[in-house]
Design an enzyme around this catalytic site. Structure first.
Site, PDB file in Angstrom:
ATOM      1  CB  CYS A 116      -0.933  -0.001   1.216  1.00  0.00           C
ATOM      2  SG  CYS A 116      -2.184  -1.304   1.165  1.00  0.00           S
ATOM      3  CD  GLU A 117       2.890   3.877   3.532  1.00  0.00           C
ATOM      4  OE1 GLU A 117       3.364   4.775   2.812  1.00  0.00           O
ATOM      5  OE2 GLU A 117       2.156   4.116   4.499  1.00  0.00           O
ATOM      6  CB  SER A 118       6.658   1.674  -1.742  1.00  0.00           C
ATOM      7  OG  SER A 118       6.920   0.333  -1.307  1.00  0.00           O
TER       8      SER A 118
END
Length: 245
Positions: A116-118
């Protein structure tokens, strides 16, 4: 007067003789050592080398065990999205398992957060400057590294995936402890601890924010857990199928 001058000259000669007999700089190391001291030094050096070899072998065994666990959990497959060379993918999978278990977190939660972040882009940089797989802010990374007892150095060191996973996982664990739940920790991870407290304090803001980033990570985590459970079931069925055949 001549007698006095002669006495002074004799004193200088004597001092020079003594100084020459006892030099200020004493040889350091094996030079001039007694044989038993030199032998002991050699034994210690040999034991030190053996200890280093044993520790390296132990680390290899631990890494192998962590990678086997990463394969069983589907993490080895997930890290392929990073596009890293195969050897580095293996190290990343090991780092996720090792750091998650060190911080008492499910490794699949770390995978979900990274996705979800990267999206496993090792060199991702957000609009506010968060960096790497787990999108760690430079100031946060520096604080976490200092807390762990080492220096982060240049902020670009956050692009080192092992360092990033180390710091990001420790940060997530700390937030879970401080906010009392995974969802609350995810609010803080995304918005920052200070703003998270204000968001969580008001029901309307809390409900709205929870439906965004935290829900996205939790949904991804549950999907990964379901995939893991299916894989476990398939492995459990394989011996039975083999016997029927």
């Amino acid at each position: 007067m001549r007698g006095w001058t002669a006495a002074v000259a004799m004193a200088v000669v004597l001092v020079g003789t003594v100084a020459g007999a006892f030099p200020v700089q004493v040889p350091v190391g094996a030079q001039g050592e007694a044989p038993d001291v030199a032998a002991l030094r050699a034994q210690l050096a040999e034991k030190d080398a053996q200890l280093k070899q044993a520790l390296a072998k132990l680390q290899m065994y631990e890494d192998e065990a962590d990678f086997n666990r990463a394969e069983q959990m589907g993490i080895a497959e997930a890290v392929r999205a990073s596009g890293l060379p195969e050897r580095q993918q293996r190290r990343l999978a090991v780092a996720i398992v090792r750091e998650a278990e060190r911080n008492n977190i499910d490794p699949l939660l770390v995978v979900a957060l990274i996705r979800c972040e990267s999206s496993f882009n090792n060199y991702a940089v957000s609009g506010v400057g968060a960096m790497g797989l787990m999108q760690v802010m430079p100031d946060t990374g520096k604080y976490l590294a200092d807390k762990a007892g080492y220096k982060l150095g240049r902020h670009t060191n956050l692009f080192d995936f092992e360092t990033n996973v180390n710091l990001g996982t420790a940060y997530l664990a700390d937030l879970i402890s401080r906010f009392g739940s995974v969802e609350g920790a995810l609010v803080a991870y995304n918005a920052g601890p200070g703003l998270a407290k204000r968001i969580l304090a008001k029901k309307e803001n809390r409900v709205k924010f929870m439906a965004g980033y935290p829900a996205k990570v939790v949904k991804e985590f549950r999907k990964l857990k379901a995939q893991q459970e299916r894989a476990v079931s398939l492995r459990a069925e394989q011996p039975t199928v083999g016997r029927k055949g």
